[in-house]
Design a protein around this motif. Structure first.
Motif, PDB file in Angstrom:
ATOM      1  N   ALA A 124       0.825  -1.396  -0.001  1.00 50.18           N
ATOM      2  CA  ALA A 124       0.190  -0.037   0.028  1.00 50.18           C
ATOM      3  C   ALA A 124       0.887   1.251  -0.191  1.00 50.18           C
ATOM      4  N   LEU A 125       0.274   2.533  -0.637  1.00 51.65           N
ATOM      5  CA  LEU A 125       1.097   3.626  -0.612  1.00 51.65           C
ATOM      6  C   LEU A 125      -0.171   4.737  -0.315  1.00 51.65           C
ATOM      7  N   TRP A 126       0.054   5.249   0.789  1.00 54.59           N
ATOM      8  CA  TRP A 126      -0.744   6.353   1.521  1.00 54.59           C
ATOM      9  C   TRP A 126      -0.564   7.677   0.484  1.00 54.59           C
ATOM     10  N   LEU A 127      -1.264   8.179  -0.409  1.00 53.31           N
ATOM     11  CA  LEU A 127      -1.026   9.659  -1.026  1.00 53.31           C
ATOM     12  C   LEU A 127      -1.740  10.689  -0.575  1.00 53.31           C
ATOM     13  N   GLY A 128      -2.860  10.462   0.447  1.00 55.38           N
ATOM     14  CA  GLY A 128      -3.324  11.728   1.132  1.00 55.38           C
ATOM     15  C   GLY A 128      -2.420  12.439   2.051  1.00 55.38           C
ATOM     16  N   GLY A 129      -2.853  13.611   2.411  1.00 52.81           N
ATOM     17  CA  GLY A 129      -1.980  14.550   3.515  1.00 52.81           C
ATOM     18  C   GLY A 129      -1.569  13.639   4.873  1.00 52.81           C
ATOM     19  N   GLY A 130      -0.419  14.074   5.399  1.00 50.21           N
ATOM     20  CA  GLY A 130      -0.002  13.705   6.644  1.00 50.21           C
ATOM     21  C   GLY A 130       0.327  12.189   6.527  1.00 50.21           C
ATOM     22  N   PRO A 131       0.371  11.577   7.995  1.00 49.37           N
ATOM     23  CA  PRO A 131       0.749  10.282   7.980  1.00 49.37           C
ATOM     24  C   PRO A 131      -0.370   9.236   7.341  1.00 49.37           C
ATOM     25  N   SER A 132       0.102   8.055   6.980  1.00 53.48           N
ATOM     26  CA  SER A 132      -0.723   7.148   6.410  1.00 53.48           C
ATOM     27  C   SER A 132      -1.951   6.835   7.383  1.00 53.48           C
ATOM     28  N   ARG A 133      -3.123   6.800   6.921  1.00 56.11           N
ATOM     29  CA  ARG A 133      -4.243   6.607   7.855  1.00 56.11           C
ATOM     30  C   ARG A 133      -4.777   5.190   7.066  1.00 56.11           C
ATOM     31  N   LEU A 134      -4.180   4.410   6.663  1.00 59.61           N
ATOM     32  CA  LEU A 134      -4.675   3.182   5.914  1.00 59.61           C
ATOM     33  C   LEU A 134      -5.135   2.130   7.207  1.00 59.61           C
ATOM     34  N   PRO A 135      -6.079   1.550   7.090  1.00 61.49           N
ATOM     35  CA  PRO A 135      -6.562   0.263   7.872  1.00 61.49           C
ATOM     36  C   PRO A 135      -5.475  -0.620   8.084  1.00 61.49           C
ATOM     37  N   ALA A 136      -5.032  -0.925   9.223  1.00 63.89           N
ATOM     38  CA  ALA A 136      -3.979  -1.915   9.615  1.00 63.89           C
ATOM     39  C   ALA A 136      -4.687  -3.452   9.256  1.00 63.89           C
ATOM     40  N   PHE A 137      -3.906  -4.408   8.996  1.00 66.03           N
ATOM     41  CA  PHE A 137      -4.068  -5.811   9.097  1.00 66.03           C
ATOM     42  C   PHE A 137      -4.394  -6.422  10.468  1.00 66.03           C
ATOM     43  N   ALA A 138      -4.800  -7.620  10.545  1.00 69.66           N
ATOM     44  CA  ALA A 138      -5.045  -8.103  11.700  1.00 69.66           C
ATOM     45  C   ALA A 138      -3.911  -7.852  12.789  1.00 69.66           C
ATOM     46  N   THR A 139      -4.192  -7.697  14.005  1.00 69.17           N
ATOM     47  CA  THR A 139      -3.184  -7.373  14.991  1.00 69.17           C
ATOM     48  C   THR A 139      -3.118  -8.220  16.163  1.00 69.17           C
ATOM     49  N   HIS A 140      -3.955  -9.314  16.341  1.00 69.62           N
ATOM     50  CA  HIS A 140      -3.881  -9.808  17.258  1.00 69.62           C
ATOM     51  C   HIS A 140      -3.937 -11.352  17.077  1.00 69.62           C
ATOM     52  N   GLN A 141      -3.289 -12.181  17.795  1.00 69.93           N
ATOM     53  CA  GLN A 141      -3.580 -13.553  17.808  1.00 69.93           C
ATOM     54  C   GLN A 141      -4.588 -13.973  18.958  1.00 69.93           C
ATOM     55  N   VAL A 142      -5.321 -14.905  18.863  1.00 77.15           N
ATOM     56  CA  VAL A 142      -6.185 -15.493  19.906  1.00 77.15           C
ATOM     57  C   VAL A 142      -5.955 -16.687  20.561  1.00 77.15           C
ATOM     58  N   GLY A 143      -5.537 -16.878  21.809  1.00 79.37           N
ATOM     59  CA  GLY A 143      -5.186 -18.018  22.319  1.00 79.37           C
ATOM     60  C   GLY A 143      -6.276 -18.342  23.479  1.00 79.37           C
TER      61      GLY A 143
END
Lengths: 307, 307
Positions: A124-143
């Motif tokens: 991904a490449l963010w072209l909008g202003g400021g830091p990237s605001r793209l949605p993150a991928f999965a962040t958690h594993q579940v045990g």
């Protein structure tokens, strides 16, 4: 205490965040829709979403299979200039593993890996202003761990892991497989570690931990479930466990040879045995998702009017 | 009812699973340790873990920056033959984005993407018997909603999203940022959407949903928290919300213009307002992790003896 006050504010500060949130609701769908882009004199084209992002699937734009990094870089450079002039907010590149050399070329233009799985990567490449605001991928594993409680005997099934510096009692458990429900993980892991069959009764506790060394540096959510035994004979996995016992719940709550979470849950279970498990349980119910109708599992305290 | 029966069983069926579980506890660390491998006549070498896996960081093995896919493929082929003859169980390749052409070469030898993030991808190949038992990467995104309850007025803060086909009340919320605690996400999202400041009080409900179109096809865990208002003036984000109100909790529990989860939580809140929030709350407490000492957050029903 202002009651029903409607005051709108300028949304500029939040526009990127809105892209992030709403884009998370469409990004995956974009990839599954037909990509209409082609390569040619006009460069890459892809699906445009209503938030100003464009998604290009390199498997479907007619690139030569042996395209060089340099050649792809030139095509991408021209396309980027066009997307920027059109005011696009972001570009997503879906790259099949056979064309990963294109990812290197894209990185020279500022793209970074968003995620990768099996046979493809997404950059991904963010072209909008400021830091990237793209949605993150999965962040958690579940045990998930299962506390199998033999109510008549006042005992609970515990194990000690092999290869630990300190021998501490804990509940059997492990990581959820992709797509597996919390309760199903608990029942499966208990059986695999101990040989005991059980059934899900309730959710007791959730733990959240970040930058987890056991999760490739991502976050970890750990759920502890209450289970009822269907069988009682222990036949434990000797590769994974050093010991496995039906231990008195009161004894487990008192011993120093238990992990902190195990001690805490043992105290919960003791309270439940004495005063009723309705004091400590979160019940599970399946409800339909509002738009798709797909069932999801919802956990909360039982309601007195709930059937 | 067999009590303390110790019966060991052959661990063969589970050996792969044990690799999976234990490897999950070391894979990330392996990547951060110095990789001692070099390329040369003997091919790639890397860190060997105690579960029979080898990790090679292509950024640290001295590959020429312009190595061709074919040349890397030949090096990898020779190394794989050696690892197989040595009985290795798995190979992990950490590939910097500038060398992603090596990923394509690896895929020709059976490697697949395990995950990717920012400037590198990780590929894996299972060499053990049967299907791959390698630990999965993060499988869930975590979303959080905040139910801000004005106890004195019996009201709760709700919003309606813009751009929905049906205008349904819901609690403000959104995705957790990486490393963000559940309660912090609730407070942040409530403020960003509504302008209302609040503080975390408890966890009320958890929802699990798989193959989520809004999560790049991964799973979604959605937590609903109870918050107390610190300010009351609504100043809502007009890009994200169509409406925002302090609505009577009883009215929210009754209306058909609310999502199913919102209706259910409104009934919980009504019960809490009438009988005490201790009937519906999961309390949060920070405890130290058993080995690292790092604090994690644990949620469960309050214990009567808990301070």
């Amino acid at each position: 205490m202002t009651g029903r006050v409607f005051v709108s504010r300028l949304p500029l500060r939040l526009s990127g965040r809105v892209y992030r949130k709403v884009c998370a609701q469409t990004g995956a769908r974009s990839f599954s829709r037909a990509v209409t882009g082609v390569t040619g004199g006009s460069g890459l084209t892809g699906d445009v979403d209503r938030f100003g992002g464009v998604t290009v699937d390199l498997a479907r734009v007619g690139l030569p299979g042996d395209i060089s990094e340099d050649a792809f870089g030139r095509i991408l450079q021209g396309s980027l200039a066009r997307w920027k002039s059109e005011g696009k907010q972001a570009v997503w590149l879906r790259v099949p593993i056979s064309l990963t050399r294109c990812a290197a070329a894209a990185s020279a233009h500022g793209f970074a890996f968003h995620h990768a799985k099996d046979d493809h990567a997404v950059l991904a490449l963010w072209l909008g202003g400021g830091p990237s605001r793209l949605p993150a991928f999965a962040t958690h594993q579940v045990g998930v761990a299962g506390a199998v409680v033999d109510e008549s005997a006042g005992k609970v099934l515990v194990v000690q892991d092999k290869n630990k510096t300190k021998n501490a009692w804990k509940f059997p458990g492990g990581l959820s497989d992709p797509g597996e429900n919390i309760g199903a993980t608990a029942v499966r892991e208990v059986f695999e570690e101990t040989g005991v069959r059980s059934e899900f009764r309730s959710l007791l506790s959730i733990r959240q931990q970040h930058r987890h060394p056991n999760a490739f540096g991502m976050s970890d959510l750990y759920a502890i479930c209450r289970l009822s035994p269907l069988t009682y004979r222990i036949d434990f996995c000797t590769q994974e466990c050093l010991r496995c016992e039906w231990l008195g719940v009161g004894e487990l709550a008192e011993t120093s040879s238990a992990t902190p979470v195990t001690s805490r849950v043992a105290r919960l279970l003791l309270f439940g045995l004495e005063r009723g498990f309705d004091k400590i349980d979160l019940a599970m119910e399946e409800l339909p998702a509002v738009y798709s109708g797909v069932l999801y599992q919802l956990y909360h305290r039982p309601l007195p009017t709930q059937s």
